[in-house]
Design a protein around this motif. Structure first.
Motif, PDB file in Angstrom:
ATOM      1  N   LEU A 114       0.943  -1.354  -0.023  1.00  0.00           N
ATOM      2  CA  LEU A 114      -0.067  -0.041   0.210  1.00  0.00           C
ATOM      3  C   LEU A 114       0.946   1.255  -0.066  1.00  0.00           C
ATOM      4  N   LEU A 115       1.939   1.270   0.926  1.00  0.00           N
ATOM      5  CA  LEU A 115       2.614   2.615   0.870  1.00  0.00           C
ATOM      6  C   LEU A 115       3.876   2.538  -0.121  1.00  0.00           C
ATOM      7  N   ASN A 116       4.022   1.541  -1.003  1.00  0.00           N
ATOM      8  CA  ASN A 116       4.922   1.836  -2.134  1.00  0.00           C
ATOM      9  C   ASN A 116       4.377   2.425  -3.214  1.00  0.00           C
ATOM     10  N   GLN A 117       3.526   3.309  -2.984  1.00  0.00           N
ATOM     11  CA  GLN A 117       3.065   3.881  -4.212  1.00  0.00           C
ATOM     12  C   GLN A 117       3.299   5.570  -3.805  1.00  0.00           C
ATOM     13  N   LYS A 118       3.144   6.257  -5.049  1.00  0.00           N
ATOM     14  CA  LYS A 118       3.439   7.566  -5.023  1.00  0.00           C
ATOM     15  C   LYS A 118       2.249   8.276  -4.301  1.00  0.00           C
ATOM     16  N   MET A 119       2.956   8.844  -3.086  1.00  0.00           N
ATOM     17  CA  MET A 119       1.619   9.378  -2.324  1.00  0.00           C
ATOM     18  C   MET A 119       2.121  10.824  -1.467  1.00  0.00           C
ATOM     19  N   GLY A 134      12.683  -4.041   0.778  1.00  0.00           N
ATOM     20  CA  GLY A 134      12.624  -5.154  -0.167  1.00  0.00           C
ATOM     21  C   GLY A 134      11.783  -5.086  -1.175  1.00  0.00           C
ATOM     22  N   LEU A 135      10.785  -4.274  -1.175  1.00  0.00           N
ATOM     23  CA  LEU A 135       9.939  -4.038  -2.523  1.00  0.00           C
ATOM     24  C   LEU A 135      10.731  -3.212  -3.688  1.00  0.00           C
ATOM     25  N   GLN A 136      11.511  -2.141  -2.854  1.00  0.00           N
ATOM     26  CA  GLN A 136      12.544  -1.385  -3.595  1.00  0.00           C
ATOM     27  C   GLN A 136      13.555  -1.917  -4.342  1.00  0.00           C
ATOM     28  N   SER A 137      13.903  -3.046  -3.716  1.00  0.00           N
ATOM     29  CA  SER A 137      15.077  -3.793  -4.507  1.00  0.00           C
ATOM     30  C   SER A 137      14.340  -4.909  -5.720  1.00  0.00           C
ATOM     31  N   ILE A 138      13.184  -4.595  -6.052  1.00  0.00           N
ATOM     32  CA  ILE A 138      12.672  -5.437  -7.050  1.00  0.00           C
ATOM     33  C   ILE A 138      12.862  -4.761  -8.416  1.00  0.00           C
ATOM     34  N   PRO A 139      13.505  -5.117  -9.346  1.00  0.00           N
ATOM     35  CA  PRO A 139      13.577  -4.271 -10.394  1.00  0.00           C
ATOM     36  C   PRO A 139      12.215  -4.123 -11.079  1.00  0.00           C
ATOM     37  N   ARG A 162       3.149   0.947 -12.655  1.00  0.00           N
ATOM     38  CA  ARG A 162       3.928  -0.224 -11.961  1.00  0.00           C
ATOM     39  C   ARG A 162       3.805  -0.308 -10.360  1.00  0.00           C
ATOM     40  N   SER A 163       5.103  -0.526  -9.722  1.00  0.00           N
ATOM     41  CA  SER A 163       4.918  -0.785  -8.375  1.00  0.00           C
ATOM     42  C   SER A 163       4.602   0.485  -7.628  1.00  0.00           C
ATOM     43  N   LEU A 164       5.050   1.630  -8.591  1.00  0.00           N
ATOM     44  CA  LEU A 164       4.851   2.968  -7.852  1.00  0.00           C
ATOM     45  C   LEU A 164       3.574   3.854  -8.432  1.00  0.00           C
ATOM     46  N   SER A 165       2.299   3.155  -8.292  1.00  0.00           N
ATOM     47  CA  SER A 165       1.233   3.729  -8.821  1.00  0.00           C
ATOM     48  C   SER A 165       0.983   4.956  -7.880  1.00  0.00           C
ATOM     49  N   GLN A 166       0.120   5.716  -8.608  1.00  0.00           N
ATOM     50  CA  GLN A 166      -0.330   6.918  -7.953  1.00  0.00           C
ATOM     51  C   GLN A 166      -1.539   6.452  -7.137  1.00  0.00           C
TER      52      GLN A 166
END
Lengths: 340, 294
Positions: free
Chosen positions: A130-135, A216-221, B22-26
């Motif tokens: 959930l938090l691995n998004q642009k917010m 860990g999520l951020q290290s996934i290409p 991708r994994s960084l959705s808005q």
């Protein structure tokens, strides 16, 4: 791979060292290869000793030695003064393993181990996704969910035990929002106390799990998600086939830390339930049992034996876990130096 | 972007939209709701402690889950003007700073050896420290107490500092080793061609390059020391030597009827760890990422 590079760099490095002012008198030109190599070797060993020596000594003195001594003291009946003389063999261990309050503590530890994994794991993965998004305010959110982890156990214990009193803030809040039936005796009711403990543990440690999983999520290409999206994979398919497998090592390391932590749990229980009532409230752990029946009872031999039992249980679980779960992750890290 | 999304067959606009994200959705609004809910749950008990310090005991008794009305600052002023609080904070700071220094210096040196030297005992050394992760303080505390007593370090802050350094070394070394290993070999070779010895390389290149990792382990060590409870509980019996965690506990039992003051004392004692953490949060998360990858 790093090993073969290492060999090369040693070979490359040797001549300049021999030429240096400290090279044991060996000058650049005709020094015999064996002697030059020997002096470089000696120098390397000295460097290793100077750099790693202090850490190893301190570690052996304050970590390994006490654990070894615990095994020794555990065979004695000993009040903690003078050298232990009253050798009782395995009597302490027999007492521990037949003591029903130790069985209770062991059960509580087992419950805490399992429930920590069950409660925190899925929730933490969900929140990390959930938090691995642009917010907006993302970094502030991260700081805030990590706050409980950063706060001392004493503060957590003091704060929660005030809030969970029968006349405390939690029951008051439940009445205010119209749930007066939910008000219970959170800390003393033996059916409920261990769940209160789980609530507090989850609250305190879930932030750590979330931050670890985010890392860990951020290290996934990213390319993997792009490729999957081009192939028409849905969001959930991507999470199941890409995120979870690649997050695997992180999840396994987190689970390992969580299990070991749950087996050793002491601070929160001891602070909230004090020295004596943790057993009647049904929240005693092996560590609180150890302190209560060891140091506080003046029975140091017995306390040390409990420490050994606690250590052996943790070690067995850790070894099994490493053997069957962590092996593929740590293989490279630990055995690298031995590669043939 | 538009060109790409029109290219695939008609059935795929949705995945394409996800692809850009991708994994960084808005994040949409449900994300915000859930995220703020999580934050609220994490923060509410902390706020209870902090705000409780601004209330009076009668306010707390009358309405346990209410807000301060009116706000009373007297509890905080009481605590801040007491010598007990400052003495304990000073003890905690002394222990925390020396523990951190010791862990960082010894940890970097040992991790450097494991990461950059080739010798037969290297794997064994790594395993020794890795096994240390399985030797938590809890197991060693009773014999450690006997040993500290034998060394004459009871009721001294050094009796806390030395074991804390030793127990923090495994994590430190395991986090730092991949950091130091990641420094390119070429850099070391270039330095040695320029005449730097391996120790010179260590001082001039390794230390500056490993700062991110060092800050991470340093902050973790400081916070762990600041919060440490079990070891001081065993080693410090003399109130003059108490660190803050012991202080909070003894204050809470001594003034158990004065809840508001206990809450004020408690919230003041968590400030340093929180400040340190929020200043270096990015670094800590970065350090954990390195450790997880390594």
């Amino acid at each position: 791979m790093s090993d073969s590079l290492g060999e090369n760099s040693v070979a490359v490095r040797t001549p300049p060292e021999g030429r240096g002012p400290v090279g044991g008198g060996a000058t650049a030109a005709p020094a015999p290869a064996g002697r030059r190599r020997g002096s470089a070797d000696w120098r390397k060993r000295a460097e290793i000793a100077i750099l790693a020596g202090p850490a190893i000594l301190l570690f052996l003195a304050f970590v390994v030695f006490p654990v070894v001594m615990a095994a020794y003291y555990g065979f004695y009946r000993w009040k903690g003064f003078g050298p232990p003389t009253d050798f009782v063999g395995l009597e302490n261990y027999r007492l521990i393993l037949t003591d029903s309050s130790f069985h209770d503590a062991l059960m509580h530890n087992g419950f805490i181990v399992v429930m920590s994994l069950v409660l925190q794991g899925p929730a933490a993965i969900a929140f990390a996704l959930l938090l691995n998004q642009k917010m907006r305010g993302r970094s502030l959110i991260r700081v805030l969910i990590f706050v409980p982890y950063v706060i001392a156990e004493v503060i957590v214990g003091t704060g929660w035990s005030l809030m969970l009193q029968t006349t405390g803030a939690v029951n008051d809040f439940l009445e205010k929002i119209g749930l007066p039936d939910w008000t219970v005796d959170w800390l003393s009711d033996p059916d409920i106390a261990i769940w209160s403990l789980m609530l507090i543990i989850t609250w305190k440690y879930i932030g750590f799990a979330v931050i670890l999983f985010l890392a860990g999520l951020q290290s996934i290409p990213e390319e993997l998600f792009e490729a999957a999206a081009i192939d028409g994979a849905s969001y959930w398919q991507m999470q199941r086939s890409i995120t979870l497998p690649l997050l695997g090592p992180t999840i396994r390391i987190w689970a390992f830390l969580s299990i070991i932590g749950a087996l050793q749990l002491f601070d929160l229980v001891y602070i909230i339930w004090g020295q004596y009532i943790s057993a009647t409230a049904g929240t005693s752990t092996m560590a609180t049992y150890m302190v209560l029946n060891g140091r506080l009872a003046g029975a140091y031999g017995y306390g040390n034996a409990v420490a050994v039992v606690l250590f052996v249980i943790s070690l067995i679980i850790a070894l099994i876990y490493q053997r069957y779960v962590l092996r593929r992750d740590t293989e490279g890290a630990i055995t690298e130096g031995k590669k043939k | 972007m538009a060109a790409i999304s029109t290219a695939p067959p008609p059935s795929t606009p949705a995945p394409v939209r996800r692809r850009r994200s991708r994994s960084l959705s808005q994040a949409g609004w449900p994300t915000y709701v859930l995220a703020y809910l999580l934050v609220g749950v994490c923060i509410a008990p902390v706020l209870y402690i902090v705000l409780g310090g601004f209330r009076t005991n009668s306010q707390i008794t009358a309405d346990p889950s209410g807000l301060p009305s009116p706000w009373e600052i007297v509890n905080y002023l009481d605590v801040l003007s007491s010598s007990v609080f400052w003495r304990q904070a000073g003890n905690s700071a002394f222990v925390g700073i020396l523990t951190t220094l010791g862990v960082v210096v010894l940890g970097v040196m040992a991790a450097y050896v494991i990461a950059r030297y080739n010798f037969s005992g290297r794997a064994a050394m790594y395993s020794l420290f890795a096994a240390g992760l399985m030797f938590p303080m809890t197991v060693a505390i009773t014999p450690l107490y006997i040993m500290i007593r034998g060394l004459g370090l009871m009721n001294t802050l050094w009796g806390i500092i030395l074991p804390q350094i030793a127990f923090a070394l495994p994590t430190t070394i395991i986090i730092l080793t991949p950091f130091l290993r990641a420094i390119p070999k070429e850099l070391e070779e270039a330095a040695s061609i320029d005449g730097a010895s391996r120790l010179g390389f260590f001082w001039r290149m390794v230390i500056p390059l490993s700062v991110p990792g060092v800050v991470t382990v340093g902050i973790l060590a400081f916070i762990a020391s600041w919060n440490s409870y079990m070891l001081p509980l065993f080693i410090l019996n003399d109130e003059m030597q108490y660190t803050l965690p012991l202080g909070v506990q003894s204050f809470a039992s001594q003034f158990s009827t004065d809840t508001a003051r206990v809450l004020a004392f408690t919230s003041l004692s968590m400030i340093p760890a929180l400040v340190f953490f929020s200043l270096f949060e990015r670094r800590i998360v970065g350090g954990l990422t390195g450790a997880v990858k390594g």
